[in-house]
Design an enzyme around this catalytic site. Structure first.
Site, short mmCIF file in Angstrom:
data_model
loop_
_atom_site.label_atom_id
_atom_site.label_comp_id
_atom_site.label_asym_id
_atom_site.label_seq_id
_atom_site.Cartn_x
_atom_site.Cartn_y
_atom_site.Cartn_z
CB CYS A 134 -0.91 -0.03 1.23
SG CYS A 134 -1.92 1.45 1.39
CB CYS A 137 -0.49 2.39 4.08
SG CYS A 137 -2.00 1.73 3.40
CG ASP A 138 3.28 1.12 4.41
OD1 ASP A 138 2.84 1.57 5.48
OD2 ASP A 138 3.10 -0.06 4.05
#
Ligand code: NAP
Length: 337
Positions: A134, A137-138
């Protein structure tokens, strides 16, 4: 067999939010959590884009807080996995786990999806320390670093472009010599000076350091050219893998309508094709896959379930432990099997 008003299958953000809402509506929901409370979020190191946490929050901490919140309003969380359901005979529905069986007036399905894995050495061990599925997300954790993206579909190319906001360079490793992604995305990627492509190639191994002072831990990838067989080692600090997702919908096959990829179909009120069964989160969302969107969908599914149950209040059978005769009386067709 235990008779319930609402059984929620899955304990990710959608499921725990549905538990909170149905709990606050005094429906005393049961959450069948699976083998890991929180699902995919529980293995996300940091969640930086969930509103209300300006300092970020770890995936496990967010899940824990969501579970505590739902339990405060009467949700009962069961660490068990659903093995079989019977949605075909109408409400009350049967939900079987390894340990027990429930009869539920309504069911909210939030069992999620799983990112496909490459299945190579170093992949699983570095989830949360350099391997990611992701970018949203990261990506932030890879500011100023060289990273690798695997895949050639819309997700891989869109995420690779997004990741150039943070990374110094993005090497897209694709198993063929042309992309599956839409032409417009392709052109944007080809124009992006931070992106390079390694065609006809596959990752063989993700290499990481065991130095505890180094973060992220990945230092390089071993790449094989599938046409020539030649292997190279490429320095990189992060590996983002976007080779598709699979919804965890196998257990509902033949019972809930789904699209060709297996995602459960819902309407805008999160109702499935079976009256009394609702679905939320990644089991039915092929596109956004965010904690915040799952929370919203879990809320909608719970509110629809509450409304559906309330319209049938007079007809609902009593709750609690049922004898075999009572079970047979509630569902004569199913009980004869
Ligand atoms: P996808 O379209 O199935 O693409 C998966 C990619 O991963 C393909 O390039 C495939 O290679 C590669 N791949 C699959 N298995 C692999 C393996 N074991 N090793 C190496 N590479 C592998 O999946 P997606 O990109 O996640 O997209 C899913 C759906 O969402 C699609 O319908 C897509 O159009 C849609 N989507 C749309 C947007 C958008 O419109 N902005 C954004 C994201 C997703 P091959 O090409 O060789 O098969």
């Amino acid at each position: 067999m235990q008779k319930e008003r609402v059984v929620i299958i899955g304990s990710g953000p959608a499921g725990l939010t549905a538990a909170l809402y149905t709990g606050r509506a005094m429906l005393n929901p049961v959450v069948i959590a699976g083998s890991q409370l929180g699902g995919q979020v529980a293995i996300t190191a940091d969640v930086d884009n969930y509103p209300g946490f300006p300092e970020g929050v770890t995936g496990p901490e967010l899940v824990q807080k969501m579970a505590e919140h739902a339990e405060k309003f009467g949700a009962r969380i069961v660490m068990d996995e659903v093995t079989e359901v019977d949605f075909l005979h109408g409400s009350p529905f049967r939900v079987k786990t390894y340990e027990q069986e429930f009869l539920a007036d309504s069911v909210i399905v939030t069992i999620g999806a799983r990112a496909r894995r490459l299945g190579i050495p170093g992949e699983e061990e570095n989830i949360g320390t350099g391997t990611s599925y992701c970018g949203t997300c990261d990506g932030f954790f890879f500011r100023g670093m060289d990273i690798t993206v695997v895949g050639g579909g819309d997700s891989a190319i869109e995420e690779a472009i997004f990741l150039t906001k943070f990374a110094t360079s993005v090497n897209i490793v694709h198993r063929r010599d042309e992309l599956r992604a839409g032409k417009q995305l392709q052109e944007r990627a080809f124009r992006n000076p931070k992106i390079r492509f390694t065609w006809d190639s596959a990752l063989e191994e993700i290499i990481a350091t065991d130095d505890p002072t180094v973060s992220p831990k990945i230092t390089a990838v071993r790449i094989k050219n599938l046409k020539t067989g030649a292997e190279t080692t490429d320095a990189t600090r992060g590996v983002f893998i976007f080779i598709g997702h699979d919804p965890n919908s196998e257990v509902f096959k033949g019972q809930l309508a789904s699209n060709d990829s297996g995602y459960v179909l819902t309407d805008e009120l999160m109702r499935t094709n079976v009256e009394g069964i609702f679905a939320a989160g990644e089991i039915q969302d092929e596109v956004w896959r965010q904690v915040a969107t799952s929370v919203g969908q879990g809320t909608s599914a719970a509110m629809s379930a509450i409304q559906w149950l309330s319209a049938r209040e007079g007809d609902l059978q009593p709750l609690g432990e049922l004898s075999a005769e009572e079970v047979a009386a509630t569902q004569p067709q199913a009980s004869t099997n």
